[in-house]
Design a protein around this motif. Sequence first.
Motif, PDB file in Angstrom:
ATOM      1  N   GLU A 146     125.366 103.058  60.449  1.00 35.03           N
ATOM      2  CA  GLU A 146     124.742 102.264  59.217  1.00 35.03           C
ATOM      3  C   GLU A 146     125.875 101.234  58.705  1.00 35.03           C
ATOM      4  O   GLU A 146     125.446 100.121  58.091  1.00 35.03           O
ATOM      5  CB  GLU A 146     124.715 103.303  58.001  1.00 35.03           C
ATOM      6  N   ALA A 147     127.005 101.253  59.265  1.00 37.26           N
ATOM      7  CA  ALA A 147     128.066 100.251  58.870  1.00 37.26           C
ATOM      8  C   ALA A 147     127.809  99.073  59.717  1.00 37.26           C
ATOM      9  O   ALA A 147     128.176  97.815  59.333  1.00 37.26           O
ATOM     10  CB  ALA A 147     129.340 100.650  58.967  1.00 37.26           C
ATOM     11  N   LEU A 148     127.221  99.156  61.041  1.00 42.10           N
ATOM     12  CA  LEU A 148     127.034  97.943  61.708  1.00 42.10           C
ATOM     13  C   LEU A 148     125.741  97.161  61.250  1.00 42.10           C
ATOM     14  O   LEU A 148     125.661  95.891  62.093  1.00 42.10           O
ATOM     15  CB  LEU A 148     126.943  98.493  63.168  1.00 42.10           C
ATOM     16  N   VAL A 149     124.942  97.622  60.404  1.00 42.25           N
ATOM     17  CA  VAL A 149     123.703  96.898  60.096  1.00 42.25           C
ATOM     18  C   VAL A 149     124.074  95.559  59.582  1.00 42.25           C
ATOM     19  O   VAL A 149     123.337  94.595  59.864  1.00 42.25           O
ATOM     20  CB  VAL A 149     122.759  97.659  59.101  1.00 42.25           C
ATOM     21  N   PRO A 150     124.853  95.165  58.821  1.00 39.46           N
ATOM     22  CA  PRO A 150     125.182  93.877  58.133  1.00 39.46           C
ATOM     23  C   PRO A 150     125.705  92.915  59.157  1.00 39.46           C
ATOM     24  O   PRO A 150     125.879  91.784  59.054  1.00 39.46           O
ATOM     25  CB  PRO A 150     126.253  94.044  57.209  1.00 39.46           C
ATOM     26  N   TYR A 151     126.256  93.337  60.394  1.00 36.25           N
ATOM     27  CA  TYR A 151     126.909  92.535  61.436  1.00 36.25           C
ATOM     28  C   TYR A 151     125.826  92.292  62.713  1.00 36.25           C
ATOM     29  O   TYR A 151     125.984  91.925  63.657  1.00 36.25           O
ATOM     30  CB  TYR A 151     128.031  93.066  61.947  1.00 36.25           C
ATOM     31  N   TYR A 152     124.443  92.546  62.563  1.00 37.01           N
ATOM     32  CA  TYR A 152     123.393  92.568  63.406  1.00 37.01           C
ATOM     33  C   TYR A 152     123.403  91.056  63.783  1.00 37.01           C
ATOM     34  O   TYR A 152     122.909  90.627  64.843  1.00 37.01           O
ATOM     35  CB  TYR A 152     122.065  93.049  62.849  1.00 37.01           C
ATOM     36  N   ARG A 153     123.572  89.934  62.910  1.00 31.04           N
ATOM     37  CA  ARG A 153     123.376  88.687  63.137  1.00 31.04           C
ATOM     38  C   ARG A 153     124.592  88.224  64.320  1.00 31.04           C
ATOM     39  O   ARG A 153     124.442  87.292  64.890  1.00 31.04           O
ATOM     40  CB  ARG A 153     123.498  87.874  62.145  1.00 31.04           C
ATOM     41  N   GLN A 154     125.849  89.050  64.333  1.00 27.06           N
ATOM     42  CA  GLN A 154     126.520  88.470  65.458  1.00 27.06           C
ATOM     43  C   GLN A 154     126.366  89.234  66.630  1.00 27.06           C
ATOM     44  O   GLN A 154     126.736  88.768  67.668  1.00 27.06           O
ATOM     45  CB  GLN A 154     128.105  88.937  64.853  1.00 27.06           C
ATOM     46  N   ILE A 155     125.768  90.327  66.713  1.00 25.62           N
ATOM     47  CA  ILE A 155     125.396  91.111  67.854  1.00 25.62           C
ATOM     48  C   ILE A 155     124.189  90.794  68.465  1.00 25.62           C
ATOM     49  O   ILE A 155     124.027  90.534  69.746  1.00 25.62           O
ATOM     50  CB  ILE A 155     125.765  92.746  67.603  1.00 25.62           C
ATOM     51  N   LEU A 156     123.237  90.820  67.983  1.00 29.78           N
ATOM     52  CA  LEU A 156     121.731  90.851  68.280  1.00 29.78           C
ATOM     53  C   LEU A 156     121.110  89.589  68.886  1.00 29.78           C
ATOM     54  O   LEU A 156     120.460  89.493  69.842  1.00 29.78           O
ATOM     55  CB  LEU A 156     120.836  91.347  67.506  1.00 29.78           C
ATOM     56  N   PRO A 157     121.740  88.214  68.607  1.00 31.11           N
ATOM     57  CA  PRO A 157     121.080  87.039  69.171  1.00 31.11           C
ATOM     58  C   PRO A 157     121.344  87.046  70.735  1.00 31.11           C
ATOM     59  O   PRO A 157     120.359  86.687  71.378  1.00 31.11           O
ATOM     60  CB  PRO A 157     121.987  86.059  68.529  1.00 31.11           C
ATOM     61  N   THR A 158     122.490  87.472  71.258  1.00 32.50           N
ATOM     62  CA  THR A 158     122.873  87.440  72.707  1.00 32.50           C
ATOM     63  C   THR A 158     121.852  88.751  73.220  1.00 32.50           C
ATOM     64  O   THR A 158     121.090  88.420  74.414  1.00 32.50           O
ATOM     65  CB  THR A 158     124.180  87.498  73.139  1.00 32.50           C
ATOM     66  N   LEU A 159     121.615  89.914  72.591  1.00 36.71           N
ATOM     67  CA  LEU A 159     120.807  90.631  73.039  1.00 36.71           C
ATOM     68  C   LEU A 159     119.344  90.335  73.222  1.00 36.71           C
ATOM     69  O   LEU A 159     118.482  90.766  74.148  1.00 36.71           O
ATOM     70  CB  LEU A 159     120.871  92.052  72.404  1.00 36.71           C
ATOM     71  N   ASN A 160     118.877  89.637  72.252  1.00 38.48           N
ATOM     72  CA  ASN A 160     117.501  89.007  72.130  1.00 38.48           C
ATOM     73  C   ASN A 160     117.352  87.922  73.386  1.00 38.48           C
ATOM     74  O   ASN A 160     116.361  88.077  73.982  1.00 38.48           O
ATOM     75  CB  ASN A 160     117.368  88.070  70.958  1.00 38.48           C
ATOM     76  N   LEU A 161     118.634  87.260  73.855  1.00 38.58           N
ATOM     77  CA  LEU A 161     118.417  86.581  75.097  1.00 38.58           C
ATOM     78  C   LEU A 161     118.315  87.178  76.484  1.00 38.58           C
ATOM     79  O   LEU A 161     117.498  86.822  77.246  1.00 38.58           O
ATOM     80  CB  LEU A 161     119.508  85.596  75.083  1.00 38.58           C
ATOM     81  N   PHE A 162     118.732  88.368  76.473  1.00 38.86           N
ATOM     82  CA  PHE A 162     118.779  89.068  77.812  1.00 38.86           C
ATOM     83  C   PHE A 162     118.012  90.306  77.692  1.00 38.86           C
ATOM     84  O   PHE A 162     117.959  91.272  78.640  1.00 38.86           O
ATOM     85  CB  PHE A 162     120.146  89.441  78.170  1.00 38.86           C
ATOM     86  N   LYS A 163     117.353  90.300  76.610  1.00 39.91           N
ATOM     87  CA  LYS A 163     116.405  91.715  76.378  1.00 39.91           C
ATOM     88  C   LYS A 163     115.241  91.788  77.508  1.00 39.91           C
ATOM     89  O   LYS A 163     115.068  93.104  78.164  1.00 39.91           O
ATOM     90  CB  LYS A 163     115.585  91.723  75.271  1.00 39.91           C
ATOM     91  N   ASP A 164     114.529  90.835  77.983  1.00 39.31           N
ATOM     92  CA  ASP A 164     113.660  90.889  79.027  1.00 39.31           C
ATOM     93  C   ASP A 164     113.900  90.235  80.235  1.00 39.31           C
ATOM     94  O   ASP A 164     113.037  89.933  80.963  1.00 39.31           O
ATOM     95  CB  ASP A 164     112.341  90.063  78.320  1.00 39.31           C
ATOM     96  N   ARG A 165     115.122  90.101  80.600  1.00 42.64           N
ATOM     97  CA  ARG A 165     115.597  89.537  81.696  1.00 42.64           C
ATOM     98  C   ARG A 165     115.945  90.486  82.848  1.00 42.64           C
ATOM     99  O   ARG A 165     117.167  90.863  83.184  1.00 42.64           O
ATOM    100  CB  ARG A 165     117.044  88.786  81.461  1.00 42.64           C
ATOM    101  N   ASN A 166     114.864  91.063  83.269  1.00 40.55           N
ATOM    102  CA  ASN A 166     114.871  92.096  84.657  1.00 40.55           C
ATOM    103  C   ASN A 166     114.616  91.087  85.995  1.00 40.55           C
ATOM    104  O   ASN A 166     113.973  90.025  85.887  1.00 40.55           O
ATOM    105  CB  ASN A 166     113.845  93.131  84.509  1.00 40.55           C
TER     106      ASN A 166
END
Length: 219
Positions: A146-166
Amino acid sequence: MVLLPPCSPDICGKDFRSSLKKPSPNYPHKTRKCRIVPAFTIQSMQKNTKVLPPPKCGVFDPLPPKPTMFRRCYQRGEFPVCIEFTTSGKRLAWKVPIEKLDFHHYLPMFFDGLAEDALATKRPTVLCHALKCIQMLVTGCDRVGEALVPYYRQILPTLNLFKDRNRNMGSGIDHTTTRGENVADLIEDTLQILERYGGPDAFINIKYMIPTYESCVLN
């Protein structure tokens, strides 16, 4: 008195002038080099030109390092950690018991450093190691998700980039999936863990940063 016939030239003046424009057979004919011109310009419509291909976007290239709060605090020695040199190598040692740490104070700093030192490299091996650390942190401590929810903007952009890169192996076998080194699979597992442990606001924040993500709780 004998009259001679009028003298007529073999070729007329027009043919003679056109023959002057032809290259001499005694000299080699020089071809002009093809000019490289930018696209969508008037020059691209001219003869003997080649359109310059568009530059690569470089979306998978590592990001240039930026000064972050983690780096400033680390250089000033504000973190209660140090690196100890042992016979087996280097290891991280805490100066105070972990139970007494103020996670609300240090957690933003460490995740700022995570985005700078690991996620910004965009190297699959480094991303896999960072994702495993996030999973251990979220599942091993209460209320961290729950404490990480406000910091999704720092974590998730790179994950969105590699999410479908199989990797497309065709008829081959991708052994990284069995070793837990496939970055796309680890990202999907990490997002599901963040949703399960992130509380009621986790899914809507993940969906905002990664529109292709589907809930593992609601579905």
